[in-house]
Design an enzyme around this catalytic site. Structure first.
Site, PDB file in Angstrom:
ATOM      1  N   CYS A 177     -29.349 -12.317  15.567  1.00 44.65           N
ATOM      2  CA  CYS A 177     -30.108 -12.346  16.821  1.00 44.65           C
ATOM      3  C   CYS A 177     -29.278 -11.873  18.007  1.00 44.65           C
ATOM      4  CB  CYS A 177     -30.575 -13.764  17.119  1.00 44.65           C
ATOM      5  SG  CYS A 177     -31.554 -14.470  15.813  1.00 44.65           S
ATOM      6  N   ARG A 208     -26.601  -5.110  15.158  1.00 45.91           N
ATOM      7  CA  ARG A 208     -26.301  -6.431  14.591  1.00 45.91           C
ATOM      8  C   ARG A 208     -27.324  -6.847  13.530  1.00 45.91           C
ATOM      9  NH1 ARG A 208     -23.095  -9.589  18.501  1.00 45.91           N
ATOM     10  NH2 ARG A 208     -24.033 -11.434  17.621  1.00 45.91           N
ATOM     11  N   TRP A 240     -33.490 -12.295  14.123  1.00 40.79           N
ATOM     12  CA  TRP A 240     -33.223 -12.149  12.690  1.00 40.79           C
ATOM     13  C   TRP A 240     -33.720 -13.450  12.077  1.00 40.79           C
ATOM     14  CZ3 TRP A 240     -30.014 -14.436   8.908  1.00 40.79           C
ATOM     15  CH2 TRP A 240     -29.756 -13.648   7.776  1.00 40.79           C
ATOM     16  N   ASN A 274     -30.232 -18.013  20.064  1.00 42.36           N
ATOM     17  CA  ASN A 274     -29.503 -17.613  18.848  1.00 42.36           C
ATOM     18  C   ASN A 274     -28.973 -18.883  18.207  1.00 42.36           C
ATOM     19  OD1 ASN A 274     -29.885 -15.022  19.625  1.00 42.36           O
ATOM     20  ND2 ASN A 274     -27.733 -14.528  19.937  1.00 42.36           N
ATOM     21  N   GLY A 275     -28.979 -18.927  16.899  1.00 43.11           N
ATOM     22  CA  GLY A 275     -28.451 -20.115  16.215  1.00 43.11           C
ATOM     23  C   GLY A 275     -29.573 -20.887  15.540  1.00 43.11           C
ATOM     24  N   GLU A 290     -14.416  -4.934  -2.819  1.00 42.60           N
ATOM     25  CA  GLU A 290     -14.920  -4.355  -1.570  1.00 42.60           C
ATOM     26  C   GLU A 290     -15.801  -3.135  -1.865  1.00 42.60           C
ATOM     27  OE1 GLU A 290     -15.311  -5.155   1.330  1.00 42.60           O
ATOM     28  OE2 GLU A 290     -15.510  -3.320   2.495  1.00 42.60           O
ATOM     29  N   LYS A 346     -19.703  -2.755  -0.747  1.00 41.64           N
ATOM     30  CA  LYS A 346     -20.219  -1.620   0.021  1.00 41.64           C
ATOM     31  C   LYS A 346     -21.424  -1.012  -0.666  1.00 41.64           C
ATOM     32  CE  LYS A 346     -18.829  -2.079   3.080  1.00 41.64           C
ATOM     33  NZ  LYS A 346     -17.813  -3.002   3.511  1.00 41.64           N
ATOM     34  N   GLU A 359     -24.489  -3.343  -0.485  1.00 38.76           N
ATOM     35  CA  GLU A 359     -24.997  -3.501   0.879  1.00 38.76           C
ATOM     36  C   GLU A 359     -25.870  -2.338   1.315  1.00 38.76           C
ATOM     37  OE1 GLU A 359     -21.228  -4.004   3.133  1.00 38.76           O
ATOM     38  OE2 GLU A 359     -22.381  -5.416   4.332  1.00 38.76           O
ATOM     39  N   HIS A 379     -13.881 -10.799 -21.546  1.00 38.70           N
ATOM     40  CA  HIS A 379     -14.288 -12.203 -21.482  1.00 38.70           C
ATOM     41  C   HIS A 379     -15.757 -12.339 -21.074  1.00 38.70           C
ATOM     42  CE1 HIS A 379     -10.197 -13.453 -22.212  1.00 38.70           C
ATOM     43  NE2 HIS A 379      -9.806 -12.587 -21.287  1.00 38.70           N
ATOM     44  N   LYS A 427     -24.951  -7.636  11.462  1.00 44.49           N
ATOM     45  CA  LYS A 427     -23.557  -7.241  11.673  1.00 44.49           C
ATOM     46  C   LYS A 427     -22.665  -8.452  11.897  1.00 44.49           C
ATOM     47  CE  LYS A 427     -20.101  -4.479  12.287  1.00 44.49           C
ATOM     48  NZ  LYS A 427     -19.516  -3.968  11.039  1.00 44.49           N
TER      49      LYS A 427
HETATM   50  C1  AGP Z   1     -19.221  -6.149   5.452  1.00 44.96           C
HETATM   51  O1  AGP Z   1     -19.608  -4.873   5.139  1.00 44.96           O
HETATM   52  C2  AGP Z   1     -20.234  -7.093   5.814  1.00 44.96           C
HETATM   53  N1  AGP Z   1     -21.337  -6.601   6.457  1.00 44.96           N
HETATM   54  C3  AGP Z   1     -19.893  -8.545   5.912  1.00 44.96           C
HETATM   55  O2  AGP Z   1     -19.517  -8.953   4.642  1.00 44.96           O
HETATM   56  C4  AGP Z   1     -18.807  -8.979   6.920  1.00 44.96           C
HETATM   57  O3  AGP Z   1     -17.567  -8.500   6.518  1.00 44.96           O
HETATM   58  C5  AGP Z   1     -18.812 -10.509   7.030  1.00 44.96           C
HETATM   59  O4  AGP Z   1     -20.059 -10.936   7.514  1.00 44.96           O
HETATM   60  C6  AGP Z   1     -17.709 -11.039   7.901  1.00 44.96           C
HETATM   61  O5  AGP Z   1     -17.816 -10.600   9.202  1.00 44.96           O
HETATM   62  P1  AGP Z   1     -16.615 -10.709  10.227  1.00 44.96           P
HETATM   63  O6  AGP Z   1     -15.519  -9.865   9.702  1.00 44.96           O
HETATM   64  O7  AGP Z   1     -17.168 -10.202  11.517  1.00 44.96           O
HETATM   65  O8  AGP Z   1     -16.228 -12.147  10.281  1.00 44.96           O
END
Ligand code: AGP
Length: 617
Positions: free
Chosen positions: A2, A27, A78, A103-104, A490, A494, A497, A513, A612
């Site tokens: 949000c 975001r 959001w 927000n929250g 990672e 990616k 996502e 395993h 974000k």
């Molecule tokens: C990464 O591509 C993400 N969108 C997500 O995992 C992000 O790294 C995570 O939410 C942590 O965010 P921050 O680094 O702002 O704390």
């Protein structure tokens, strides 16, 4: 997640609010709305979907005059409580007089809702936010002014909130309250603003006050009054922002993500500048906390605990390999949302390291708060946003200098975090008998890193071509060993996502395993294979996949001698020094996920359901 924007001015603020929301689009959100007061008239316009749909609705309301206001609040939502509908979008109103954005999450919204319903308030949404609007209306019924009503209401809320309240009968002011969700006040000349992120206000001001936990503030065109969590009047520091960002500027790239991938050599240079020279690490770069310098703290550090989420967590896992191998210090890494809800043991002389791009991730902040109460010797945050909550609440902080990262999928923030963590490895290793040879190797690897990344970006066309083969796949497996295992994690994050292809990462020794059962020709297996001491072990794992008809995509050092055949596509990654290999091998995996997403036609910069900055639990 949000976003909030607000303004009190003499001019019509609607375009400032809409532009602010646009700047927060990165975001992640699913609906948007605005409330404006013009004279004593309150108008609220909300739409599901993009801010452009809201802007269109505002434009259409011109004929009725409802598109104007000298005071206003706006929001991108959001969804957490209640589906994505116009009725659930913010602002929420009470008695056609108060408008609220939030927000929250108000965790005790159910009992509050029941009590307010009992008092005769009519709820028209499924959100937790609507209780804020009616609570304030309820406190106002008992007399007093808006500021007091917000203070009283805030005291009854449990959970996290950054909220802004507008009362159409006092249109010259906004009242804001912060607990857990960031809010920043932007200072103008004869007008003032507020937002959940300074980014929203950069076109109108560069002077900011960051509200602290528990603050309640009243903002008029010419004044800002802040009361802290104890009800005491306080003055907060005014910070001149040097954030460079024009949200409209993709610099000629098709997506922010691609721009940010290509920015990596440049931001890595920034991250290293003034911090490392051919003579080694520059003294004092991790700062000081009151009487103790970071160096003194590092000299006493016997255990490092790293806490983060998502991509930042992967940076932490990589650092564990480095800190134990090169700096000789014990290290554990934990996901913030796990750490915050369990009892953990704190060894003597422990240093807590949090990692975050945004510095506003709710779980990481909560973990830091908990750790501060649990006996850690000191806390260091590795963060990209100066002035963020994480930076302000940590004893020591180290800025990654990646510049604004707009793409939801983190790229340049990750590689700069890794560079920061390698510098931390040097700084701690210095006190733990790291040999001069190891230190020199790491230093020269870091110095040559930006050029190495430039060279690695040259693989883009080859990877683009290879991405074609992924477009009809539904699942994929990423394999790595040692400090490349978190890079495989990672890479998998990616890909899932932004392309929505299911991707899992395994330490390749774990293959037999369980995951080996998944291997067939429909399951691409992506392998990161630098030429290190684990290469021969990795080669055995590759053979295990080959023997079961799996199709592999191997990102390998030329000297690792992998060759293209029917079962394997090999991309030769430029040769690099071992300590920086995790950073170098990140690049092809970022490019792979980008090009696959492009073929799949997904929303690369704002993938579905993601935000974000994850400012709620
Ligand atoms: C990464 O591509 C993400 N969108 C997500 O995992 C992000 O790294 C995570 O939410 C942590 O965010 P921050 O680094 O702002 O704390």
């Amino acid at each position: 997640m949000c976003g909030i924007v607000g303004a009190v001015a003499e001019r019509n603020v609607v375009n400032i609010l809409l532009e602010g929301l646009k700047r927060l689009e990165y975001r992640g959100y699913d609906s948007a709305g605005v409330a404006l007061v013009n004279g004593n008239e309150l108008s609220i316009i909300r739409r599901t979907g993009k801010v452009s749909a809201l802007a269109e609705a505002v434009e259409q309301s011109k004929s009725t005059g409802l598109d104007k206001g000298t005071t206003g609040i706006a929001h991108t939502r959001w969804a957490t409580h209640g589906g994505v509908t116009e009725a659930n979008a913010h602002p929420h109103a009470s008695q056609d007089r108060f408008a609220v954005v939030h927000n929250g999450i108000i965790e005790n919204h159910k009992p509050l809702r029941a009590a307010l319903t009992e008092k005769g308030f009519n709820f028209v949404s499924d959100t937790d936010t609507e209780v804020i609007a009616h609570s304030i209306a309820s406190y106002m019924q008992d007399g007093g002014d808006l500021f007091n009503a917000v203070q009283q209401a805030a005291a009854s809320f449990e959970g996290a909130y950054g909220t802004v309240v507008l009362d159409k009968t006092t249109p010259d002011k906004l009242v804001v309250a912060r607990s857990g969700s960031p809010l920043v006040i932007g200072l103008g000349i004869g007008e003032n603003f507020l937002a959940s992120d300074q980014m929203a206000l950069l076109p109108v001001t560069r002077r900011f006050i960051f509200l602290e936990e528990g603050d309640v503030a009243q903002i008029t065109r010419t004044s800002v009054e802040i009361v802290d969590a104890n009800g005491e009047k306080v003055e907060r520091e005014i910070i001149e922002s040097n954030v460079e960002h024009d949200a409209g500027d993709k610099g000629g790239y098709r997506h922010y993500m691609l721009k940010e991938i290509y920015e990596q050599p440049h931001v890595l240079r920034n991250a290293l500048k003034g911090r490392i020279t051919s003579d080694g690490l520059v003294d004092g770069i991790f700062g000081a906390n009151n009487a103790k310098s970071a160096d003194e703290i590092f000299s006493q550090t016997q255990y490092v605990k790293i806490i983060a989420c998502g991509t930042s967590y992967h940076a932490g896992v990589t650092a564990k390999y480095w800190l134990e191998q090169y700096a000789g210090v014990q290290c554990d890494v934990e996901i913030a949302s796990e750490f915050r809800y369990r009892k953990s043991f704190v060894p003597k002389n422990s240093l807590l390291v949090t990692i975050s791009q945004s510095g506003e991730t709710a779980d990481t902040l909560a973990a830091l708060k908990l750790a501060k109460e649990s006996g850690y010797m000191s806390s260091l945050s590795i963060c990209n946003v100066d002035g963020s909550s994480l930076v302000r609440e940590s004893a020591l902080s180290f800025l990654t200098r990646a510049g604004a990262e707009i793409g939801v999928a983190s790229t340049k923030a990750f590689t700069t975090q890794l560079a920061a963590l390698l510098m931390l490895t040097l700084a701690i290793g210095k006190h733990n008998g790291m040999s001069a040879e190891t230190a020199d190797d790491i230093v020269s690897a870091l110095i040559s890193l930006p050029a190495k990344l430039e060279e690695t970006l040259g693989l883009a066309d080859e990877i683009d071509e290879l991405a074609e083969e992924f477009s009809d796949k539904h699942h994929s497996l990423f394999l790595g060993r040692g400090d490349q295992y978190p890079i495989a994690m990672e890479g998998a994050l990616k890909l899932k996502e932004i392309s929505y292809i299911h991707a899992e990462a395994y330490a390749s020794g774990e293959l037999k395993h369980g995951p080996l059962a998944l291997i067939d020709a429909d399951m691409p297996v992506i392998v990161v294979a630098p030429n290190n001491e684990l290469l021969e072990k990795l080669k055995s794992n590759v053979e295990e996949v080959r023997a079961r008809g799996g199709l592999m995509y191997v990102f390998a050092d030329k000297d690792a001698h992998f060759e293209d055949d029917d079962t394997m596509r090999v991309v030769n990654v430029p040769h690099c020094m071992e300590s920086v290999a995790p950073i170098v091998y990140t690049i092809p995996l970022q490019l792979l996920s980008y090009y696959v997403a492009l073929i799949k036609g997904t929303d690369v910069d704002q993938p579905r359901n993601l935000a974000k900055s994850v400012t709620v639990e």
